[in-house]
Enzyme design. Structure first.
Site, PDB file in Angstrom:
ATOM      1  N   SER A  68      38.677  47.427  43.307  1.00 20.59           N
ATOM      2  CA  SER A  68      39.059  47.164  41.925  1.00 20.59           C
ATOM      3  C   SER A  68      37.909  46.498  41.197  1.00 20.59           C
ATOM      4  CB  SER A  68      40.299  46.259  41.895  1.00 20.59           C
ATOM      5  OG  SER A  68      40.737  46.062  40.571  1.00 20.59           O
ATOM      6  N   ASP A  69      37.869  46.701  39.893  1.00 21.56           N
ATOM      7  CA  ASP A  69      36.878  46.026  39.060  1.00 21.56           C
ATOM      8  C   ASP A  69      37.449  45.864  37.661  1.00 21.56           C
ATOM      9  OD1 ASP A  69      33.769  45.387  39.658  1.00 21.56           O
ATOM     10  OD2 ASP A  69      34.117  45.642  37.515  1.00 21.56           O
ATOM     11  N   THR A  70      36.959  44.844  36.971  1.00 26.90           N
ATOM     12  CA  THR A  70      37.437  44.524  35.625  1.00 26.90           C
ATOM     13  C   THR A  70      36.251  44.359  34.688  1.00 26.90           C
ATOM     14  OG1 THR A  70      39.370  43.381  36.535  1.00 26.90           O
ATOM     15  CG2 THR A  70      38.781  42.863  34.262  1.00 26.90           C
TER      16      THR A  70
END
Length: 192
Positions: A68-70
């Site tokens: 995941s990445d934001t």
């Protein structure tokens, strides 16, 4: 049941999965995390999540890997993690009194294939004074967060409203992730 690996060093993602009752281990990805400068925020978070997940999956092919990445985006420009106090100040000054977008990308990789999605959330800030921004930067909270703030910490004091999934802003759309993991026979012990 195959073991689940979280391909992230983020303590926030770890906490969210634990709160959801999911059993997992952590293997931090050593992916380069490079993105094309022409990428939209949506393309960027999907690419970064996929890089993290596939890199760890190559080392653990018998597992299910969650990456995941934001990113934070203002007027289509991606705001990463600030590298200095000056950069943090510029980011927070730009976000002051405005609505920006937070994109969190998720990638799940297993022997069966790869599944990716992202969530987009609108976050509106109150107008901020220079003194508020400086005081916030002095807390040191700004430096490991996309856009230079953490909604789950002191940065919550800047937020007038959000439209979308709060937990995506924290770093993981946990409800959608748990529901997606169920199709991989990974379930929360809270519902057993």
């Amino acid at each position: 049941m195959k073991p689940l690996i979280l391909a992230s060093a983020s303590p926030r993602r770890k906490d969210l999965l634990e709160q959801a009752g999911i059993s997992f281990s952590i293997v931090v990805s050593d992916a380069n995390e490079q993105i094309d400068e022409q990428f939209t925020p949506e393309e960027a978070v999907l690419s970064l999540a996929e890089q993290k997940a596939t890199t760890v999956f190559e080392q653990h092919p018998q597992s299910i890997v969650l990456g995941s990445d934001t990113v934070v985006s203002l007027d289509g420009e991606i705001l990463g993690k600030p590298a200095s106090e000056q950069e943090a100040f510029r980011m927070l000054r730009a976000l002051s009194g405005r609505t920006h977008q937070v994109f969190t990308g998720v990638c799940i990789v297993s022997e069966e294939g790869m599944e990716s999605f992202y969530e987009e959330v609108d976050v509106s800030f109150y107008p901020l004074t220079d003194e508020e921004i400086t005081a916030y930067i002095n807390t040191q909270e700004a430096f490991d967060k996309a856009g230079g703030y953490g909604i789950q910490g002191v940065g919550s004091l800047f937020v007038e409203r959000i439209s979308g999934d709060y937990f995506s802003v924290v770093g993981l759309p946990v409800s959608k992730v748990v529901r997606t993991l169920a199709s991989y026979q990974v379930s929360s012990h809270l519902f057993r």
